[in-house]
Scaffold this motif. Structure first.
Motif, PDB file in Angstrom:
ATOM      1  N   GLU A  99      -2.745   0.728 -13.606  1.00  0.00           N
ATOM      2  CA  GLU A  99      -1.399   0.659 -13.031  1.00  0.00           C
ATOM      3  C   GLU A  99      -1.454   0.967 -11.535  1.00  0.00           C
ATOM      4  O   GLU A  99      -2.095   1.924 -11.113  1.00  0.00           O
ATOM      5  CB  GLU A  99      -0.468   1.661 -13.737  1.00  0.00           C
ATOM      6  CG  GLU A  99      -0.385   1.471 -15.247  1.00  0.00           C
ATOM      7  CD  GLU A  99       0.219   0.142 -15.629  1.00  0.00           C
ATOM      8  OE1 GLU A  99       1.045  -0.372 -14.851  1.00  0.00           O
ATOM      9  OE2 GLU A  99      -0.136  -0.394 -16.694  1.00  0.00           O
ATOM     10  N   ASN A 100      -0.745   0.160 -10.747  1.00  0.00           N
ATOM     11  CA  ASN A 100      -0.780   0.336  -9.297  1.00  0.00           C
ATOM     12  C   ASN A 100       0.603   0.471  -8.661  1.00  0.00           C
ATOM     13  O   ASN A 100       0.729   0.414  -7.438  1.00  0.00           O
ATOM     14  CB  ASN A 100      -1.514  -0.843  -8.647  1.00  0.00           C
ATOM     15  CG  ASN A 100      -2.973  -0.905  -9.067  1.00  0.00           C
ATOM     16  OD1 ASN A 100      -3.676   0.098  -9.001  1.00  0.00           O
ATOM     17  ND2 ASN A 100      -3.416  -2.074  -9.518  1.00  0.00           N
ATOM     18  N   ASP A 101       1.652   0.619  -9.488  1.00  0.00           N
ATOM     19  CA  ASP A 101       2.979   0.799  -8.918  1.00  0.00           C
ATOM     20  C   ASP A 101       3.094   2.218  -8.368  1.00  0.00           C
ATOM     21  O   ASP A 101       2.272   3.088  -8.657  1.00  0.00           O
ATOM     22  CB  ASP A 101       4.055   0.534  -9.978  1.00  0.00           C
ATOM     23  CG  ASP A 101       3.889   1.424 -11.192  1.00  0.00           C
ATOM     24  OD1 ASP A 101       4.625   2.414 -11.315  1.00  0.00           O
ATOM     25  OD2 ASP A 101       2.968   1.149 -12.001  1.00  0.00           O
ATOM     26  N   LEU A 102       4.117   2.462  -7.573  1.00  0.00           N
ATOM     27  CA  LEU A 102       4.261   3.748  -6.898  1.00  0.00           C
ATOM     28  C   LEU A 102       4.326   4.937  -7.861  1.00  0.00           C
ATOM     29  O   LEU A 102       3.621   5.931  -7.653  1.00  0.00           O
ATOM     30  CB  LEU A 102       5.491   3.734  -5.984  1.00  0.00           C
ATOM     31  CG  LEU A 102       5.744   5.025  -5.183  1.00  0.00           C
ATOM     32  CD1 LEU A 102       4.530   5.390  -4.340  1.00  0.00           C
ATOM     33  CD2 LEU A 102       6.984   4.871  -4.312  1.00  0.00           C
ATOM     34  N   GLU A 124       0.846  -1.193   0.000  1.00  0.00           N
ATOM     35  CA  GLU A 124       0.000   0.000   0.000  1.00  0.00           C
ATOM     36  C   GLU A 124       0.880   1.241   0.000  1.00  0.00           C
ATOM     37  O   GLU A 124       1.817   1.357   0.782  1.00  0.00           O
ATOM     38  CB  GLU A 124      -0.909  -0.005   1.225  1.00  0.00           C
ATOM     39  CG  GLU A 124      -1.835   1.200   1.258  1.00  0.00           C
ATOM     40  CD  GLU A 124      -2.734   1.174   2.477  1.00  0.00           C
ATOM     41  OE1 GLU A 124      -3.415   2.174   2.723  1.00  0.00           O
ATOM     42  OE2 GLU A 124      -2.724   0.139   3.173  1.00  0.00           O
ATOM     43  N   HIS A 125       0.562   2.157  -0.901  1.00  0.00           N
ATOM     44  CA  HIS A 125       1.338   3.393  -1.000  1.00  0.00           C
ATOM     45  C   HIS A 125       0.543   4.534  -0.370  1.00  0.00           C
ATOM     46  O   HIS A 125      -0.643   4.714  -0.659  1.00  0.00           O
ATOM     47  CB  HIS A 125       1.626   3.736  -2.467  1.00  0.00           C
ATOM     48  CG  HIS A 125       2.328   2.643  -3.216  1.00  0.00           C
ATOM     49  ND1 HIS A 125       3.522   2.104  -2.802  1.00  0.00           N
ATOM     50  CD2 HIS A 125       1.973   1.993  -4.346  1.00  0.00           C
ATOM     51  CE1 HIS A 125       3.897   1.169  -3.661  1.00  0.00           C
ATOM     52  NE2 HIS A 125       2.974   1.074  -4.605  1.00  0.00           N
ATOM     53  N   SER A 173       3.006   5.278 -10.800  1.00  0.00           N
ATOM     54  CA  SER A 173       1.674   5.485 -11.363  1.00  0.00           C
ATOM     55  C   SER A 173       0.724   6.079 -10.341  1.00  0.00           C
ATOM     56  O   SER A 173      -0.098   6.955 -10.657  1.00  0.00           O
ATOM     57  CB  SER A 173       1.114   4.159 -11.885  1.00  0.00           C
ATOM     58  OG  SER A 173       1.900   3.656 -12.945  1.00  0.00           O
ATOM     59  N   GLU A 174       0.822   5.617  -9.082  1.00  0.00           N
ATOM     60  CA  GLU A 174      -0.033   6.158  -8.035  1.00  0.00           C
ATOM     61  C   GLU A 174       0.283   7.623  -7.771  1.00  0.00           C
ATOM     62  O   GLU A 174      -0.615   8.436  -7.544  1.00  0.00           O
ATOM     63  CB  GLU A 174       0.126   5.342  -6.754  1.00  0.00           C
ATOM     64  CG  GLU A 174      -0.385   3.915  -6.850  1.00  0.00           C
ATOM     65  CD  GLU A 174      -1.865   3.852  -7.121  1.00  0.00           C
ATOM     66  OE1 GLU A 174      -2.642   4.554  -6.431  1.00  0.00           O
ATOM     67  OE2 GLU A 174      -2.275   3.117  -8.040  1.00  0.00           O
TER      68      GLU A 174
END
Length: 268
Positions: free
Chosen positions: A126-129, A2-3, A131-132
């Motif tokens: 996209e859910n990588d850091l 979770e970011h 992209s977030e």
């Protein structure tokens, strides 16, 4: 993983919690929902009917419908709906200054808006850091665009003057309304004496710089009293007053009611 993402600037922050891009949704799974965070429906295509507290209506392209935490959000699709579901957190106090009011807000710059939506679509899966972080930036872009258009609208409402220098003086007074403003320093910045500044400003706007500044500060104070839970001391600090007692005295004399009574009436 979770970011946790924050936008920080001018003591404001927003944390994006969830973004879902819905395509051609014919009906909502829930006709009513209650969220413990802020939620926005940013419409790309289609029309839906909404009810958020006392706010109700229909929303389509270029509309952003905002629901505060703890307020029932009723909705029904009128035509198949393509929209961005944006769930985020923001403190109540900072949201009062940064976010649009609950309900529907129209974004007039549709070219800029379409670009923001396109980038959100691209990043929706996209859910990588990185992209977030990018999506959090795009969320902030929506609110900054709203604020920009609101400021431009306020400028159009301002009394017109052909005196360009005095128009600049008015803008400076608005920008510095939350700070201690020195008439002498303002006059020096405009290459005028304080007497010249006061005379020309009165000729341009039919009021003195001090009266203009007071009106700007009181307008902001009224907005914060109605839309936030800030204490009077906190509002005074944001509106350029020394303390809550002094703000209360100025406010009561100008408005005919105390700040606490104004807040009570605004929430009836």
């Amino acid at each position: 993983m979770e970011h946790t993402l924050y936008f920080v600037g001018s003591e404001r922050f927003v944390q994006l919690l969830n973004h879902i891009y819905w395509r051609q949704k014919g009906a909502f799974d829930l006709a009513e929902d209650l969220y413990d965070t802020w939620v926005a429906f940013a419409v790309e295509e289609g029309i839906f009917r909404y009810e958020i507290g006392v706010q109700s209506g229909e929303a389509g392209f270029a509309d952003v419908v905002l629901c505060p935490p703890g307020v029932p959000f009723r909705r029904a699709a009128i035509t198949p709906l393509t929209f961005h579901y944006l769930q985020f957190s923001a403190s109540r106090e900072e949201a009062a200054e940064l976010l649009p009011p609950a309900g529907r807000s129209l974004i007039n710059d549709t070219k800029r808006l379409a670009s923001t939506y396109a980038y959100l679509r691209q990043a929706s899966e996209e859910n990588d850091l990185p992209s977030e972080l990018w999506k959090n930036h795009l969320l902030m872009d929506l609110w900054q665009l709203f604020q920009l258009e609101r400021r431009q609208s306020r400028l159009k409402e301002r009394k017109f003057t052909e005196d360009v220098l005095m128009a600049e003086a008015a803008v400076l007074l608005e920008e510095q309304a939350g700070e201690t403003v020195s008439l002498q320093e303002l006059a020096h910045r405009l290459a005028l004496s304080p007497v010249q500044l006061t005379r020309r400003f009165r000729e341009a706007f039919q009021e003195t710089p001090s009266d203009y500044l007071k009106a700007v500060r009181l307008k902001k104070a009224r907005s914060l009293l109605a839309a936030s839970t800030l204490t009077l001391a906190q509002i005074a600090e944001r509106c350029g007053y020394e303390n809550g007692f002094y703000l209360s005295r100025v406010f009561s004399k100008a408005m005919g009611v105390s700040p606490s009574e104004y807040r009570r009436r605004s929430r009836v």
